[in-house]
Write an enzyme that holds these catalytic residues in place. Sequence first.
Site, PDB file in Angstrom:
ATOM      1  N   GLY A  51      17.579  48.156  -2.351  1.00 42.36           N
ATOM      2  CA  GLY A  51      16.295  47.961  -3.025  1.00 42.36           C
ATOM      3  C   GLY A  51      15.170  48.867  -2.539  1.00 42.36           C
ATOM      4  O   GLY A  51      14.295  49.251  -3.314  1.00 42.36           O
ATOM      5  N   GLU A  63      11.200  47.684   3.720  1.00 44.95           N
ATOM      6  CA  GLU A  63      11.788  46.759   2.737  1.00 44.95           C
ATOM      7  C   GLU A  63      11.100  46.906   1.379  1.00 44.95           C
ATOM      8  O   GLU A  63       9.939  47.313   1.306  1.00 44.95           O
ATOM      9  CB  GLU A  63      11.613  45.319   3.221  1.00 44.95           C
ATOM     10  CG  GLU A  63      12.887  44.682   3.748  1.00 44.95           C
ATOM     11  CD  GLU A  63      13.909  44.352   2.672  1.00 44.95           C
ATOM     12  OE1 GLU A  63      13.945  45.025   1.613  1.00 44.95           O
ATOM     13  OE2 GLU A  63      14.691  43.414   2.884  1.00 44.95           O
ATOM     14  N   ASP A 104      10.743  37.897   0.447  1.00 43.72           N
ATOM     15  CA  ASP A 104      10.676  36.690  -0.374  1.00 43.72           C
ATOM     16  C   ASP A 104      10.809  35.479   0.559  1.00 43.72           C
ATOM     17  O   ASP A 104       9.825  35.072   1.168  1.00 43.72           O
ATOM     18  CB  ASP A 104      11.792  36.776  -1.421  1.00 43.72           C
ATOM     19  CG  ASP A 104      11.775  35.655  -2.444  1.00 43.72           C
ATOM     20  OD1 ASP A 104      10.699  35.137  -2.753  1.00 43.72           O
ATOM     21  OD2 ASP A 104      12.853  35.300  -2.947  1.00 43.72           O
ATOM     22  N   LYS A 116       5.954  38.102  -1.073  1.00 41.01           N
ATOM     23  CA  LYS A 116       5.713  36.803  -1.721  1.00 41.01           C
ATOM     24  C   LYS A 116       5.554  35.768  -0.608  1.00 41.01           C
ATOM     25  O   LYS A 116       6.480  34.987  -0.354  1.00 41.01           O
ATOM     26  CB  LYS A 116       6.916  36.412  -2.588  1.00 41.01           C
ATOM     27  CG  LYS A 116       7.142  37.214  -3.851  1.00 41.01           C
ATOM     28  CD  LYS A 116       8.356  36.618  -4.572  1.00 41.01           C
ATOM     29  CE  LYS A 116       8.825  37.447  -5.719  1.00 41.01           C
ATOM     30  NZ  LYS A 116      10.180  37.017  -6.180  1.00 41.01           N
ATOM     31  N   PHE A 154      10.113  36.794 -10.529  1.00 41.69           N
ATOM     32  CA  PHE A 154      11.182  37.729 -10.196  1.00 41.69           C
ATOM     33  C   PHE A 154      10.861  39.072 -10.843  1.00 41.69           C
ATOM     34  O   PHE A 154      10.777  39.183 -12.067  1.00 41.69           O
ATOM     35  CB  PHE A 154      12.530  37.197 -10.665  1.00 41.69           C
ATOM     36  CG  PHE A 154      13.684  37.974 -10.102  1.00 41.69           C
ATOM     37  CD1 PHE A 154      14.092  37.773  -8.792  1.00 41.69           C
ATOM     38  CD2 PHE A 154      14.346  38.917 -10.878  1.00 41.69           C
ATOM     39  CE1 PHE A 154      15.150  38.495  -8.258  1.00 41.69           C
ATOM     40  CE2 PHE A 154      15.410  39.653 -10.344  1.00 41.69           C
ATOM     41  CZ  PHE A 154      15.808  39.436  -9.037  1.00 41.69           C
ATOM     42  N   ASP A 157      16.392  45.219  -8.337  1.00 40.86           N
ATOM     43  CA  ASP A 157      17.390  45.014  -9.393  1.00 40.86           C
ATOM     44  C   ASP A 157      17.452  43.578  -9.879  1.00 40.86           C
ATOM     45  O   ASP A 157      17.017  42.651  -9.210  1.00 40.86           O
ATOM     46  CB  ASP A 157      18.786  45.387  -8.877  1.00 40.86           C
ATOM     47  CG  ASP A 157      19.349  44.328  -7.924  1.00 40.86           C
ATOM     48  OD1 ASP A 157      18.668  44.000  -6.940  1.00 40.86           O
ATOM     49  OD2 ASP A 157      20.466  43.820  -8.186  1.00 40.86           O
TER      50      ASP A 157
HETATM   51  P1  5GP Z   1      14.638  37.257   1.065  1.00 39.45           P
HETATM   52  O1  5GP Z   1      15.779  37.267   2.037  1.00 39.45           O
HETATM   53  O2  5GP Z   1      13.302  37.578   1.732  1.00 39.45           O
HETATM   54  O3  5GP Z   1      14.580  35.993   0.268  1.00 39.45           O
HETATM   55  O4  5GP Z   1      14.914  38.339  -0.011  1.00 39.45           O
HETATM   56  C1  5GP Z   1      15.061  39.618   0.359  1.00 39.45           C
HETATM   57  C2  5GP Z   1      15.658  40.465  -0.712  1.00 39.45           C
HETATM   58  O5  5GP Z   1      15.869  39.790  -1.933  1.00 39.45           O
HETATM   59  C3  5GP Z   1      14.706  41.592  -1.036  1.00 39.45           C
HETATM   60  O6  5GP Z   1      14.854  42.630  -0.127  1.00 39.45           O
HETATM   61  C4  5GP Z   1      15.125  41.936  -2.439  1.00 39.45           C
HETATM   62  O7  5GP Z   1      16.206  42.833  -2.402  1.00 39.45           O
HETATM   63  C5  5GP Z   1      15.532  40.595  -3.021  1.00 39.45           C
HETATM   64  N1  5GP Z   1      14.406  40.009  -3.764  1.00 39.45           N
HETATM   65  C6  5GP Z   1      13.504  39.101  -3.373  1.00 39.45           C
HETATM   66  N2  5GP Z   1      12.590  38.838  -4.331  1.00 39.45           N
HETATM   67  C7  5GP Z   1      12.917  39.633  -5.365  1.00 39.45           C
HETATM   68  C8  5GP Z   1      12.358  39.866  -6.674  1.00 39.45           C
HETATM   69  O8  5GP Z   1      11.340  39.308  -7.101  1.00 39.45           O
HETATM   70  N3  5GP Z   1      13.014  40.770  -7.447  1.00 39.45           N
HETATM   71  C9  5GP Z   1      14.129  41.424  -7.052  1.00 39.45           C
HETATM   72  N4  5GP Z   1      14.684  42.271  -7.905  1.00 39.45           N
HETATM   73  N5  5GP Z   1      14.680  41.251  -5.839  1.00 39.45           N
HETATM   74  C10 5GP Z   1      14.083  40.371  -5.012  1.00 39.45           C
HETATM   75 MG    MG Z   2      15.561  44.518  -0.010  1.00 38.48          MG
HETATM   76 MG    MG Z   3      18.791  42.593  -5.036  1.00 37.44          MG
END
Ligand code: 5GP
Ligand code: MG
Ligand code: MG
Length: 182
Positions: A46, A102, A106, A134, A155, A162
């Site tokens: 990403g 990053e 999220d 977020k 999202f 992606d």
């Molecule tokens: P986390 O572990 O913080 O929940 O999520 C991390 C990863 O989830 C991010 O690096 C990203 O690749 C994906 N992610 C989190 N939120 C979003 C979003 O709104 N859209 C997309 N496409 N990917 C997300």
């Molecule tokens: Mg990522």
């Molecule tokens: Mg992803």
Amino acid sequence: MSMENDIERVLYSEADIQKLVNKLADQINHDYADTDELVVVSVLTGAMMFTTDLFKRIKVMASLDSVDLSSYAGATTESTGTVELIQDLTNSIEGKDVLVVEDIVDTGRTLAKLVDVLKDRGAKSLKICTLFDKPDRRVADVKADYVGQIVPNEFIVGYGLDYNFLYRNLPYVGVLKPEVYR
Ligand code: 5GP
Ligand code: MG
Ligand code: MG
């Protein structure tokens, strides 16, 4: 098939994103002015677009490495509880200033796992830079040191982000039409 038809609305244009990247690069160039080597660690896949744009604007001595972690399983918009390291760094970070790059933080689970993996490797410093954040969704106790933009709890796709491995090549960031998820 055209990708653009699947976009409900654009949240951040190419120009908006370049402004965010420039702002972050300015902060990083200021804070690391005296570094011997800044190791920029891109979190695949990403953060690829963001990393290349940011890295070109970094003016201090810097090297580039990457890691890959998994938290998503295909066609879902929620990360799973377990995050695995799929691909480790190529080079040692001992004695170096490390900046993790990053796309978005999220729940924070991905970064928490990565920080846990890297923390005992003798880095001189370890900081996190994310294009999007977020904070309301946070589950794990992590905080980015550099944040491009706080985003609403939606999202988002594009500029590396992606849905089901697609839409990364959109040059802007937007929200998909609801029917795309069905
Ligand atoms: P986390 O572990 O913080 O929940 O999520 C991390 C990863 O989830 C991010 O690096 C990203 O690749 C994906 N992610 C989190 N939120 C979003 C979003 O709104 N859209 C997309 N496409 N990917 C997300
Ligand atoms: Mg990522
Ligand atoms: Mg992803």
